[in-house]
Scaffold this active site. Structure first.
Site, PDB file in Angstrom:
ATOM      1  N   CYS A 338       0.788  -1.229   0.000  1.00  0.00           N
ATOM      2  CA  CYS A 338       0.000   0.000   0.000  1.00  0.00           C
ATOM      3  C   CYS A 338       0.827   1.289   0.000  1.00  0.00           C
ATOM      4  CB  CYS A 338      -1.022  -0.001   1.132  1.00  0.00           C
ATOM      5  SG  CYS A 338      -0.439  -0.586   2.718  1.00  0.00           S
ATOM      6  N   ARG A 367       8.179 -10.366   5.494  1.00  0.00           N
ATOM      7  CA  ARG A 367       7.794 -10.062   6.875  1.00  0.00           C
ATOM      8  C   ARG A 367       8.530 -11.002   7.805  1.00  0.00           C
ATOM      9  NH1 ARG A 367       1.160  -9.426   6.277  1.00  0.00           N
ATOM     10  NH2 ARG A 367       1.235  -7.852   4.617  1.00  0.00           N
ATOM     11  N   GLN A 385       1.096 -11.356  -2.535  1.00  0.00           N
ATOM     12  CA  GLN A 385      -0.337 -11.271  -2.270  1.00  0.00           C
ATOM     13  C   GLN A 385      -1.078 -10.938  -3.561  1.00  0.00           C
ATOM     14  OE1 GLN A 385      -0.482  -8.236   0.848  1.00  0.00           O
ATOM     15  NE2 GLN A 385      -1.099  -9.802   2.304  1.00  0.00           N
ATOM     16  N   ASP A 387      -2.832  -8.593  -4.140  1.00  0.00           N
ATOM     17  CA  ASP A 387      -3.050  -7.352  -3.412  1.00  0.00           C
ATOM     18  C   ASP A 387      -3.581  -6.269  -4.347  1.00  0.00           C
ATOM     19  OD1 ASP A 387      -2.951  -5.798  -1.185  1.00  0.00           O
ATOM     20  OD2 ASP A 387      -0.803  -5.426  -1.245  1.00  0.00           O
ATOM     21  N   HIS A 389      -5.321  -2.026  -4.226  1.00  0.00           N
ATOM     22  CA  HIS A 389      -5.788  -0.857  -3.487  1.00  0.00           C
ATOM     23  C   HIS A 389      -6.683  -0.036  -4.403  1.00  0.00           C
ATOM     24  CE1 HIS A 389      -2.259  -2.221  -1.248  1.00  0.00           C
ATOM     25  NE2 HIS A 389      -2.986  -1.857  -0.209  1.00  0.00           N
ATOM     26  N   LYS A 469     -12.368  -3.451   8.906  1.00  0.00           N
ATOM     27  CA  LYS A 469     -12.217  -4.375   7.778  1.00  0.00           C
ATOM     28  C   LYS A 469     -13.332  -5.409   7.783  1.00  0.00           C
ATOM     29  CE  LYS A 469      -9.219  -7.482  10.442  1.00  0.00           C
ATOM     30  NZ  LYS A 469      -8.006  -8.318  10.412  1.00  0.00           N
ATOM     31  N   HIS A 515      -8.223  -1.346   0.915  1.00  0.00           N
ATOM     32  CA  HIS A 515      -7.202  -2.388   0.787  1.00  0.00           C
ATOM     33  C   HIS A 515      -7.950  -3.713   0.626  1.00  0.00           C
ATOM     34  CE1 HIS A 515      -4.084   0.225   2.957  1.00  0.00           C
ATOM     35  NE2 HIS A 515      -5.227   0.843   3.216  1.00  0.00           N
TER      36      HIS A 515
END
Length: 650
Positions: A338, A367, A385, A387, A389, A469, A515
């Protein structure tokens, strides 16, 4: 004249009241209500808190007698079984140091510091000793004492871990529980005696740092399954056997999907077949992204730490990140996409007509996960991911959530996940933004779910530091829940990054950032997917879709020609020309769970055909290579699980 004894009034669950002498115990109240209730009593729930049967009633209040039929009895039973385990371990291994043993879902664990690691044979001996203690039927007694007295007891027993716990407890008095020769520091409550226990099974051991801190000693944790009935325990153990059979770490070895190496801890290597599966998954998502208005971007791996200070991750997520110094500047390896996407959004001026903007990114993330919690593909240190946005005006949030949920349902259905549970994570104690911001964002998520008619649960405190979320959990083929998808409302990051777009009024406005991910970590999803399918991947995404098998060397050229024709058309096809009997080669393909086996013998070589054997459907008959290719193309286009129907219809 003798003074009347002081009374207290107890409110019972049925609304009635009962007057009893002050100081009467929960057990005495149960006996007063009836002998059957007293016999079945496990504990009490006094003003909403679970207490022992020996707890004295000192003031008016509500009381429920907890019996074996109550869900509240389960953790008590499991906690008591944990103490039973510790007593057996201390008997068999007097030198062991004892840690803690709480109840958990499906059972309990207890941490120990033994002189040597426990073995599977040790678990059998511990179970036998536990059965012996049950037969001795020791009364489990609560003992309250000054902290100093408890410390003296545990120092005398060479239990420094218990001494440490006792010293850290608030107050001047603590409670302990004694059963026979064994005494343990504990709040309780517990069952009345060891004879009330018995439905358990020690399942395995694992390493665990004392208090979860890797600077502390590594303890050995004994896990036990425990239920109130043998039927429940048997069902759970059967599920464990099924889970072990489906373990992706085991199923990933035979077909050579992935591996690990100690020089890259918790970081998977995908072998060619595993890479084919991985890339097939990404190709499917990219196709869906094109259809749904997402634009894929590529962003850097490392950034100046200032980026993470702006985003808030430096303060809220720093312990899970990797950092390095370059030319006297601190840089961080990105743990999520992000912040980089926010920089991309700021690169130009956006009009309201261009929003929503949907950036998608399969960039590699890193991570830090402690070695004690990493597990195969489901908990790794490097991953990608699915992922994205979404930068949207606030009045488009609900429509974007609706579109996302439809997208998510389509993906889960494609991969065979039919049961989806939804929860809304609300504001955590540490968070960005005002209460008004959180009120507005939480209401938006709930409103969106209500309008599409999806039931959900609220989970207070489970939101991210930047916003609430919606989480999506699926159940796999054996009923285990897995949290996969999420969509998160963020009005804090646009403020911190000064993100704007030009509205219809010609003025700058703040977008909301959503997200979102459907699979979450691609690596973790693949681990879950392997276990969900038991390695029987749907035909369309199987890393090897078919293997061509010549009956003997005389037909190898014809087999290779068939394989080349199918491979050129885009199928993932192998040949197996090993000098082994055909039956042995078929068995290997079946073990590797290849969806289709194409046999070429004298008849097939002469006619330009293949004899098709399917993974689950047996012999599907003989057909031309082109007919098989047509059936396979249909199955790929339709994302079919098996080829059975398509092949047999030709």
């Amino acid at each position: 004249m003798e003074a009347l004894a002081e009374k207290v009034t107890i409110r019972l669950p049925d609304g009635s009241t009962l007057e009893v002498p002050k100081g009467a115990t929960v057990r005495e109240v149960a006996e007063r209500i009836g002998p059957r209730l007293a016999k079945d009593a496990v504990a009490g729930k006094l003003d909403g808190s679970i207490v022992d049967l020996v707890t004295p009633l000192q003031s008016d209040g509500s009381l429920e007698i907890v019996t074996w039929k109550s869900p509240d009895a389960v953790p008590i039973y499991r906690h008591s079984t944990a103490h039973l385990t510790a007593q057996a371990v201390r008997r068999l291994f007097p030198e062991v140091q004892i840690g803690i043993g709480p109840p958990i879902e499906n059972g309990y664990y207890y941490d120990f510091l033994p002189a040597r690691p426990f073995t599977p044979e040790d678990l059998g001996k511990i179970e036998a000793e536990m059965r012996k203690i049950i037969g001795e039927d020791w009364k489990i007694e609560r003992c309250e004492m000054p902290v100093s007295e408890a410390i003296a007891i545990f120092e005398g027993q060479n239990d420094p871990l218990k001494v440490q716990i006792a010293r850290e407890l608030p107050g001047e008095r603590v409670s302990c529980y004694r059963q026979g020769e064994f005494i343990d520091l504990c709040r309780g409550p517990h069952v009345a005696s060891t004879g009330r226990l018995g439905v358990f099974k020690l399942t395995h051991t694992a390493g665990a740092y004392w208090k979860g801190d890797e600077k502390n000693p590594m303890l050995q944790r004994i896990y036990g399954a425990s239920f109130l009935t043998q039927k429940e325990l048997d069902g759970y153990l059967k599920g464990l056997e099924e889970a072990r059979a489906r373990d992706h770490r085991k199923l990933g070895r035979e077909p050579e999907l992935f591996t690990f190496h100690p020089l890259a801890p918790a970081s998977p290597f995908f072998l060619p077949k595993g890479a084919a599966l991985y890339n097939g998954l990404l190709a499917y998502l990219r196709e869906e992204y094109r259809r749904r208005g997402y634009e894929e971007v590529v962003t850097p791996q490392i950034f100046d730490s200032e980026l993470f200070r702006i985003s808030g991750h430096y303060d809220n997520y720093r312990d899970n990140m990797y950092f390095t110094d370059i030319e006297e500047r601190e840089f961080g390896v990105k743990p999520m996409n992000c912040p980089g996407h926010h920089l991309l959004f700021k690169e130009r001026l956006w009009s309201y007509r261009e929003l929503p903007v949907r950036f998608a990114d399969f960039g590699r993330l890193h991570r830090y996960e402690r070695s004690g919690v990493t597990a195969g593909l489901t908990r790794v240190r490097t991953f990608s991911q699915d992922d994205s946005h979404i930068y949207t005006p606030v009045d488009r949030v609900e429509s974007e959530i609706h579109a996302f949920v439809e997208f998510l349902d389509s993906v889960y259905s494609t991969f065979g996940f039919e049961e989806v549970d939804i929860s809304v994570g609300l504001r955590p104690p540490q968070r960005m933004g005002s209460d008004e911001d959180w009120d507005r964002s939480e209401a938006a998520l709930e409103s969106a779910l209500k309008k599409i008619g999806r039931p959900y649960a609220l989970t207070p405190g489970d939101g991210n530091f930047y916003g609430p979320k919606i989480d999506f959990r699926v159940k796999d083929a054996i009923g285990r829940p897995w949290q996969l998808g999420t969509i998160q409302y963020d009005s804090a990051q646009p403020e911190r990054f000064d993100l704007t777009y030009i509205g219809e009024d010609g003025k700058p406005h703040r977008p909301v950032v959503l997200h979102r991910a459907i699979l979450g970590s691609v690596e973790r999803f693949l681990g879950i997917f392997i276990e969900h399918t038991a390695g029987n991947f749907p035909f369309w995404i199987a890393p090897v879709q078919g293997v061509v098998l010549p009956v003997s060397d005389r037909f190898a050229a014809a087999a290779r020609a068939a394989a080349e024709r199918l491979s050129r058309a885009g199928l993932r096809i192998e040949t197996d020309e090993r000098n082994e009997k055909l039956g042995a080669r078929i068995r290997k393909a079946e073990i590797q769970k290849v969806p289709a086996m194409l046999v070429v013998g004298e008849k097939e070589a002469g006619a330009g055909t293949v004899s098709v054997r399917l993974r689950h459907g047996g012999d599907a008959g003989t057909m031309t290579v082109d007919a098989f290719l047509e059936a396979a193309a249909d199955a790929v286009a339709q994302k079919s699980r098996e080829l059975t129907t398509e092949v047999k219809d030709r």
